[in-house]
Design a protein around this motif. Structure first.
Motif, short mmCIF file in Angstrom:
data_model
loop_
_atom_site.label_atom_id
_atom_site.label_comp_id
_atom_site.label_asym_id
_atom_site.label_seq_id
_atom_site.Cartn_x
_atom_site.Cartn_y
_atom_site.Cartn_z
N ILE A 139 -45.16 -35.08 10.74
CA ILE A 139 -46.31 -35.78 10.19
C ILE A 139 -46.39 -35.63 8.67
N ALA A 140 -46.08 -34.44 8.18
CA ALA A 140 -46.20 -34.20 6.73
C ALA A 140 -45.24 -35.08 5.94
N ASP A 141 -44.17 -35.59 6.60
CA ASP A 141 -43.17 -36.38 5.88
C ASP A 141 -43.44 -37.88 5.91
N GLY A 142 -44.50 -38.29 6.59
CA GLY A 142 -44.81 -39.72 6.66
C GLY A 142 -45.25 -40.24 5.30
N ALA A 169 -51.23 -32.88 9.40
CA ALA A 169 -52.08 -33.75 10.20
C ALA A 169 -52.31 -35.05 9.46
N ILE A 170 -52.66 -36.08 10.21
CA ILE A 170 -52.88 -37.39 9.60
C ILE A 170 -53.98 -38.10 10.38
N SER A 192 -39.44 -37.22 0.32
CA SER A 192 -40.33 -37.44 1.45
C SER A 192 -41.78 -37.10 1.11
N ARG A 220 -47.56 -38.73 -1.12
CA ARG A 220 -48.95 -38.34 -0.89
C ARG A 220 -49.49 -37.51 -2.04
#
Lengths: 416, 200
Positions: free
Chosen positions: A80-83, A118-119, B2, B6
């Motif tokens: 998830i952290a790599d999305g 988490a997302i 990656s 964010r």
């Protein structure tokens, strides 16, 4: 003119698991209409039909993220952290929270977590996805990560498949240091250090939580089953929403899992000290009027107007200096509080009031006199740093130090 | 590649003020390269110091020795601020009304602290570029503040010379290109002389 080739191209983009999502002859008809009736350029027509279909199926617009959706249909399995926004992804994760959908076009929304992070996710009503339940694990194939209000967000659309994972997996969230929080979802172990008056009737509680690394504002909105936190209590807060507004972060605890724990943790006061020259004194410095309503204390406008409590003729006077402290490498925003202002300028509140009420320039005169006394001076400011601004408790004028002078003479003399 | 997407959103809105560099008149006088950082109309303009640092704003403390009022419709003030190494040419016009009023009030000579923006200009095509400082604020200060500034400016100058000798940032490379014959020892010597002028 033949549109079948273009229609074929478009329809290929909207195929999932072998099934076409859009009818090819319909696409062809739309293209024909645009080009023949409306005189649209064929390439432009193709683009506009593609976008129309993308909106219809809640898929990212192909043109808006050049490169990314092309990655071979790209439903790579990821943590998830790599999305990254703009990507098609497959995640395996646990639904750790569900929240009330904000709109009828949303079937479900909540938070999906794995051990990496988490997302937030949103399942569109149109997607006809099976309802997921809190606490269960799912494999979500071909979802789309996009960005909503600057925060990554997983969209579940009609091309997404959701499979429940029956094996029982454990997931222990690891709290992050507060200074490392980013907009999105975050977990912290923190102490409630301050409680503020609710600024909105829908607000249950707001205040400040802190750990060793810093502090952050939190808010809880009124919702059945939500309880306020205890001031001084230490809590494990899992999967809280980290919002950003005007460059400041805050934690929204609705939807978070909150566990109180025994004991106490040290909280960083954000103590900081900077030395430099005061290079600017901003308007709103000097003597100011504050709202007398208990717990408000906002600065009033010249017409004694409080943004919340309107006209307040029985205001309270206060002193402050807002400005910039500059060491030649970095400039720090400073806000000097009354005691420090009195010590630095030699003008106390009584004297300032006297000037403000009797001088023809009024409060401006206090501003000018104080500015003359501090602008361009070398000072050391100590206080707490909050949101990149130093709230100064003590401010001392720097004295000429002959040891510094000697040291520099030696350095400069040495290599010349 | 990656994670960063964010992270990028973090603190994007927060504003960083351009720091005020400490530079002696003797160095500022040598500047002859000015550039814009970005294409935008509002992008900041920088003057490149020969020691390899860009500055959009400077902080100077010296003696205001002279001020003159000029212009009929558009009044502006010029002043000369002297430090141990030379003279800064400062000016404040009707676009800086506050700074102009501050400057107009000051009786020469006086120790003054000036925050301002350096600008390059030429009298005409053929002449060498001059550096003037558009005043943002000017206040009368005491000798102690002046002495503190000399220490400060000397220290920053020595830091820049060190970086120039060992570093290879784009600004340093550009400065070496612009000042091919420059020997940093000149500014080193200048800093020493400035320090030596301070008497106990």
């Amino acid at each position: 003119m033949d549109f079948s080739e273009a229609a074929e191209r478009i329809s290929r983009k909207f195929t999932k698991d072998g099934a076409a999502l859009a009818d090819k002859t319909k696409i062809e008809g739309k293209l024909k209409r645009l080009v023949q009736e409306f005189g649209v350029q064929p390439s432009e027509a193709e683009r506009s039909v593609t976008n129309e279909l993308a909106r219809e199926h809640n898929m990212p617009l192909p043109g808006s993220n050049p490169g990314t959706p092309k990655s071979g249909g790209g439903t790579e399995e990821k943590k998830i952290a790599d999305g990254v926004p703009g990507e098609w992804v497959t995640f395996e994760g646990k639904v750790v929270a569900l929240s009330a959908p904000a709109s009828p076009s949303i079937a479900q929304s909540g938070i999906l977590a794995d051990e990496s992070g988490a997302i937030r996710f949103v399942a569109w009503a149109k997607a006809n996805a099976p309802a997921m339940s809190e606490g269960a694990w799912y494999r979500i194939e071909s979802g789309v990560v996009d960005e909503y209000k600057g925060v990554a967000n997983l969209k579940i659309h009609s091309g997404t498949t959701i499979k429940e994972i029956s094996e029982d997996r454990t997931l222990i969230p690891t709290p992050q240091p507060i200074k490392d929080l980013r907009p999105g979802i975050g977990s912290v172990r923190a102490k409630v250090v301050q409680e503020w008056d609710a600024s909105h009737e829908r607000m249950l509680q707001s205040g400040l939580v802190g750990d060793e690394t810093g502090t952050i504002k939190f808010v809880i909105w009124k919702e059945p089953g939500r309880e306020s936190l205890e001031v001084g209590g230490v809590y494990n807060i899992f999967y809280a929403q980290v919002d950003e507004f005007n460059g400041r972060l805050s934690l929204n605890l609705n939807g978070a899992t909150i566990l109180q724990e025994e004991g106490d943790i040290p909280v960083s006061g954000g103590e900081a000290s900077f030395t430099g020259a005061i290079v600017h004194i901003a308007p709103g410095s000097g003597i100011i009027k504050r709202c007398p309503v208990e717990g408000c204390n906002r600065a009033l406008s010249r017409q004694n107007y409080c943004p919340v409590h309107e006209i307040q003729p029985n205001f309270v006077y206060d002193l402050r200096l807002k400005g910039w402290l500059d060491d030649g490498v970095k400039t720090h925003s400073i806000l000097i509080q009354r005691d420090a202002v009195e010590a630095l300028t030699g003008i106390n509140l009584e004297a300032a009031k006297e000037i403000a009420e009797n001088n023809p320039l009024g409060m401006d005169e206090v501003f000018l006199q104080m500015r003359e006394k501090v602008l361009g001076r070398y000072v050391t400011c100590k206080g707490r740093e909050i949101d990149n601004r130093l709230l100064v408790n003590t401010c001392e004028t720097k004295k000429f130090d002959s040891a510094d002078h000697t040291r520099l003479l030696n350095t400069a003399g040495g290599a010349a | 590649m990656s994670m960063p997407a964010r992270d990028m959103t973090r603190r994007e809105g927060s504003f960083e003020r351009e720091p005020a560099r400490r530079v002696f008149a003797g160095e500022l006088r040598e500047c002859h390269y000015q550039f814009k950082d970005g294409e935008d109309e509002k992008s900041p303009t920088f003057v490149l110091l020969p020691t390899g640092e860009r500055c959009n704003r400077i902080f100077i403390v010296g003696t205001l020795t002279e001020k003159t009022r000029q212009g009929e419709q558009n009044i502006f003030y010029r002043g000369r601020v002297v430090d141990p190494t030379g003279t800064f040419f400062v000016m404040a016009g009707s676009y800086q009304p506050e700074a102009m009023q501050q400057l107009a009030k000051i009786e020469t000579p006086a120790f003054v602290a000036v925050v301002g923006k350096p600008n390059l200009y030429r009298k005409d095509e053929a002449s060498a570029p001059m550096v003037s400082v558009r005043v943002e604020s000017i206040t009368v200060v005491d000798k102690d503040t002046r002495d503190l500034w000399v220490l400060d400016a000397a220290e920053r100058t020595l830091d820049r010379i060190n970086a120039l000798r060992t570093g290879d940032s784009p600004d340093i490379t550009k400065a070496k290109e612009q000042h091919p014959t420059l020997d940093p020892a000149v500014f080193h010597r200048m800093a020493y002389d400035a320090l030596a002028q301070i008497t106990m």
